[in-house]
Design a protein around this motif. Sequence first.
Motif, PDB file in Angstrom:
ATOM      1  N   ILE A  18     -27.601  20.357 -25.789  1.00  0.00           N
ATOM      2  CA  ILE A  18     -26.989  21.605 -26.264  1.00  0.00           C
ATOM      3  C   ILE A  18     -25.529  21.676 -25.834  1.00  0.00           C
ATOM      4  CG2 ILE A  18     -26.978  24.117 -25.977  1.00  0.00           C
ATOM      5  CD1 ILE A  18     -30.104  23.887 -25.762  1.00  0.00           C
ATOM      6  N   GLN A  19     -25.264  21.369 -24.567  1.00  0.00           N
ATOM      7  CA  GLN A  19     -23.884  21.416 -24.071  1.00  0.00           C
ATOM      8  C   GLN A  19     -23.004  20.403 -24.796  1.00  0.00           C
ATOM      9  OE1 GLN A  19     -23.100  24.020 -22.231  1.00  0.00           O
ATOM     10  NE2 GLN A  19     -25.286  24.464 -22.357  1.00  0.00           N
ATOM     11  N   GLN A  20     -23.543  19.211 -25.046  1.00  0.00           N
ATOM     12  CA  GLN A  20     -22.774  18.191 -25.755  1.00  0.00           C
ATOM     13  C   GLN A  20     -22.490  18.624 -27.183  1.00  0.00           C
ATOM     14  OE1 GLN A  20     -21.645  14.676 -24.627  1.00  0.00           O
ATOM     15  NE2 GLN A  20     -20.358  15.742 -26.094  1.00  0.00           N
ATOM     16  N   GLN A  31     -27.681  30.999 -30.168  1.00  0.00           N
ATOM     17  CA  GLN A  31     -28.122  32.371 -30.403  1.00  0.00           C
ATOM     18  C   GLN A  31     -29.081  32.853 -29.328  1.00  0.00           C
ATOM     19  OE1 GLN A  31     -29.581  31.871 -34.442  1.00  0.00           O
ATOM     20  NE2 GLN A  31     -27.659  32.694 -35.238  1.00  0.00           N
ATOM     21  N   SER A  32     -29.897  31.955 -28.803  1.00  0.00           N
ATOM     22  CA  SER A  32     -30.796  32.307 -27.707  1.00  0.00           C
ATOM     23  C   SER A  32     -31.115  31.048 -26.921  1.00  0.00           C
ATOM     24  CB  SER A  32     -32.090  32.957 -28.231  1.00  0.00           C
ATOM     25  OG  SER A  32     -32.813  32.043 -29.022  1.00  0.00           O
ATOM     26  N   LEU A  33     -31.401  31.244 -25.633  1.00  0.00           N
ATOM     27  CA  LEU A  33     -31.704  30.119 -24.752  1.00  0.00           C
ATOM     28  C   LEU A  33     -32.552  30.625 -23.599  1.00  0.00           C
ATOM     29  CD1 LEU A  33     -31.256  27.186 -23.725  1.00  0.00           C
ATOM     30  CD2 LEU A  33     -29.116  27.986 -22.721  1.00  0.00           C
ATOM     31  N   SER A  34     -33.750  30.055 -23.450  1.00  0.00           N
ATOM     32  CA  SER A  34     -34.602  30.416 -22.321  1.00  0.00           C
ATOM     33  C   SER A  34     -35.077  29.142 -21.637  1.00  0.00           C
ATOM     34  CB  SER A  34     -35.798  31.262 -22.774  1.00  0.00           C
ATOM     35  OG  SER A  34     -36.604  30.542 -23.687  1.00  0.00           O
ATOM     36  N   TYR A  35     -35.248  29.253 -20.336  1.00  0.00           N
ATOM     37  CA  TYR A  35     -35.656  28.111 -19.524  1.00  0.00           C
ATOM     38  C   TYR A  35     -37.094  28.272 -19.049  1.00  0.00           C
ATOM     39  CZ  TYR A  35     -30.701  26.965 -19.414  1.00  0.00           C
ATOM     40  OH  TYR A  35     -29.417  26.650 -19.770  1.00  0.00           O
ATOM     41  N   MET A  36     -37.729  27.132 -18.777  1.00  0.00           N
ATOM     42  CA  MET A  36     -39.056  27.171 -18.175  1.00  0.00           C
ATOM     43  C   MET A  36     -38.906  27.709 -16.754  1.00  0.00           C
ATOM     44  SD  MET A  36     -40.615  23.584 -19.534  1.00  0.00           S
ATOM     45  CE  MET A  36     -40.161  23.013 -21.167  1.00  0.00           C
ATOM     46  N   GLU A  37     -39.924  28.362 -16.266  1.00  0.00           N
ATOM     47  CA  GLU A  37     -39.883  28.993 -14.958  1.00  0.00           C
ATOM     48  C   GLU A  37     -39.497  27.983 -13.877  1.00  0.00           C
ATOM     49  OE1 GLU A  37     -42.975  31.413 -12.130  1.00  0.00           O
ATOM     50  OE2 GLU A  37     -43.176  31.622 -14.300  1.00  0.00           O
ATOM     51  N   ASP A  38     -38.543  28.374 -13.021  1.00  0.00           N
ATOM     52  CA  ASP A  38     -38.078  27.553 -11.895  1.00  0.00           C
ATOM     53  C   ASP A  38     -37.602  26.176 -12.340  1.00  0.00           C
ATOM     54  OD1 ASP A  38     -38.741  29.621 -10.083  1.00  0.00           O
ATOM     55  OD2 ASP A  38     -40.821  28.916 -10.018  1.00  0.00           O
ATOM     56  N   MET A  47     -29.970  27.518 -32.089  1.00  0.00           N
ATOM     57  CA  MET A  47     -28.550  27.333 -32.336  1.00  0.00           C
ATOM     58  C   MET A  47     -28.282  27.541 -33.821  1.00  0.00           C
ATOM     59  SD  MET A  47     -27.861  23.897 -30.019  1.00  0.00           S
ATOM     60  CE  MET A  47     -28.699  22.826 -31.173  1.00  0.00           C
ATOM     61  N   ASP A  48     -27.027  27.845 -34.129  1.00  0.00           N
ATOM     62  CA  ASP A  48     -26.602  27.970 -35.515  1.00  0.00           C
ATOM     63  C   ASP A  48     -25.384  27.082 -35.709  1.00  0.00           C
ATOM     64  OD1 ASP A  48     -26.671  29.794 -38.154  1.00  0.00           O
ATOM     65  OD2 ASP A  48     -24.594  29.423 -37.568  1.00  0.00           O
ATOM     66  N   LEU A  49     -25.452  26.209 -36.708  1.00  0.00           N
ATOM     67  CA  LEU A  49     -24.339  25.335 -37.052  1.00  0.00           C
ATOM     68  C   LEU A  49     -24.030  25.540 -38.524  1.00  0.00           C
ATOM     69  CD1 LEU A  49     -22.315  23.134 -36.333  1.00  0.00           C
ATOM     70  CD2 LEU A  49     -24.108  21.439 -36.779  1.00  0.00           C
ATOM     71  N   LYS A  50     -23.012  26.343 -38.789  1.00  0.00           N
ATOM     72  CA  LYS A  50     -22.593  26.621 -40.174  1.00  0.00           C
ATOM     73  C   LYS A  50     -23.753  27.119 -41.035  1.00  0.00           C
ATOM     74  CE  LYS A  50     -18.224  25.257 -40.673  1.00  0.00           C
ATOM     75  NZ  LYS A  50     -17.203  26.171 -41.096  1.00  0.00           N
ATOM     76  N   GLY A  51     -24.598  27.969 -40.461  1.00  0.00           N
ATOM     77  CA  GLY A  51     -25.718  28.519 -41.203  1.00  0.00           C
ATOM     78  C   GLY A  51     -27.004  27.726 -41.073  1.00  0.00           C
ATOM     79  N   LEU A  52     -26.951  26.533 -40.459  1.00  0.00           N
ATOM     80  CA  LEU A  52     -28.147  25.736 -40.226  1.00  0.00           C
ATOM     81  C   LEU A  52     -28.758  26.163 -38.893  1.00  0.00           C
ATOM     82  CD1 LEU A  52     -30.086  23.338 -40.813  1.00  0.00           C
ATOM     83  CD2 LEU A  52     -28.464  21.903 -39.544  1.00  0.00           C
ATOM     84  N   LYS A  53     -29.956  26.684 -38.956  1.00  0.00           N
ATOM     85  CA  LYS A  53     -30.662  27.090 -37.743  1.00  0.00           C
ATOM     86  C   LYS A  53     -31.329  25.857 -37.146  1.00  0.00           C
ATOM     87  CE  LYS A  53     -34.426  30.165 -36.347  1.00  0.00           C
ATOM     88  NZ  LYS A  53     -35.385  31.163 -36.855  1.00  0.00           N
TER      89      LYS A  53
END
Length: 127
Positions: A18-20, A31-38, A47-53
Motif C-alpha cells: 500500500i505504501q509503495q 479510503q479505509s485501512l484496518s489492522y489485525m489485532e496487535d 484503495m481508489d485509483l482513478k475510480g478503480l476500487k
Amino acid sequence: MRSATTFLMFQGQANEAIQQYKEWFTDLTVQSLSYMEDSQQVAMAVMDLKGLKIMVNDSVIKHDFTFTPATSIFIECETLEEIINLTAQVLEGGKALMPLGHYGFSEQFAWIEDRFGVSWQFTYNLK
C-alpha cells in the motif's frame, strides 16, 4: 450483482505494498485501512485509483500460491513521460513480462510484475 472489485491478497506484505503504491500512483487514495489485532498485518484496506476500487489484505492462511500475471491492473497513461516513469519505478525489484516498447496495439506498452508479485499493464497512445 452489487459490485465488482479488484482484490489483492498478500501474505504479510500488504502494508508495504500500500505504501509503495501510494508513492508510484499519486492519484491513489486509501479510503479505509484496518489492522489485525496487535499487528501491522492488514485486516482489510480499500484503495481508489482513478475510480478503480482495490481491496487489499494479508491472508491469515498461508498459501502455496502467489499472484498470477493472468490478473493484472491496466493503467492508461496520459503522457509518454508518465509511462516511462511508472514502468521504471514498478520494474525496480520486479520483472518485465513485456518490456516497455511498441507492440503494434499501443504506441508504448509495458507489462510488469512488481516486487510483490502483482501484475501491472501500462499503455500509452497519442490519441
